[in-house]
Scaffold this active site. Sequence first.
Site, short mmCIF file in Angstrom:
data_model
loop_
_atom_site.label_atom_id
_atom_site.label_comp_id
_atom_site.label_asym_id
_atom_site.label_seq_id
_atom_site.Cartn_x
_atom_site.Cartn_y
_atom_site.Cartn_z
N PRO A 60 1.15 -0.86 -0.31
CA PRO A 60 -0.09 -0.26 -0.27
C PRO A 60 0.96 0.90 -0.04
CG PRO A 60 -0.86 -1.63 1.36
CD PRO A 60 0.58 -2.45 0.83
N GLU A 61 0.24 1.87 -0.84
CA GLU A 61 0.94 3.42 -0.73
C GLU A 61 0.71 4.36 -0.49
OE1 GLU A 61 3.57 4.45 -5.04
OE2 GLU A 61 2.45 2.02 -5.36
#
Length: 284
Positions: free
Chosen positions: A2-3
């Site tokens: 996840p960013e």
Amino acid sequence: MPELPEVETVRQGLAKWVTGRTIKTVEVHHPRAIRRHLPGDAHFIALLTGRTIVDVSRRGKYLWFPLDSGDAIIGHLGMSGQLLMQPAEAEDEKHLRIRFTFTDGGPELRFVDQRTFGGLSLSEGGAELPEEIAHIARDPMDPLFDDEAFVARLRAKHTEIKRALLDQTLISGVGNIYADEALWRAQLHGARPTDQLTRPAVRRLLAHVRDVLGEAIVAGGTSFDELYVNVNGESGYFDRSLNAYGREGEPCHRCGTPLRREQFMNRSSFSCPRCQPRPRTIRR
């Protein structure tokens, strides 16, 4: 992994569900989930029981929960971590690692992590900003992000532009997917040397980074499988808007040229051969 948009989506959901609630019990179901909390699970549980969550904050890809004690819970999702709000009667998830119940009897907070690369820890005295993550730069969505300082620092580096975008001490929250998307919009190849970019070019790139991240947050992030979900278990849909990442061989949305995939730091980069020509000299 996840960013920023995915983590921000989770933060927004958590803030609505846990702010102001007092922790009744804490269950640690797997030691790896708190491996960064060196004193161990008994200490973790003792310091959290009876504490009230004041807010949910974020620095880059890290979350932290300030507590009324002045301490903070730090959370990182790793590759497959999920922070879910679930009714008490809901069946336990297969990969449930940590459970928080609250004194109001409302929905539980559960940390679920299939691959156990993520985890939670406690930062004593870290409510304002945990020392453990203070080295991470502000992200471009932060109102205190200094644009001109970023431009100067990036141009002073002797590296490639994509490597610079992934440097969390320079600018946080940008990962492989959103770096490719911003570079496509800026019509820059990821191997372009940072010290050869003009100030206006870096400012344009930063504007595209912000646009991409902002649009992804609105879309709830990017989900390629069931591992990334928000606190309600729902997937994001920004993958429908991707212009570069994962589109090898598909036509560029700008010029129609088939997109290419190149190896990059044990991952892949996606770009348009026509819109994003390789630099004549690639720095290794």
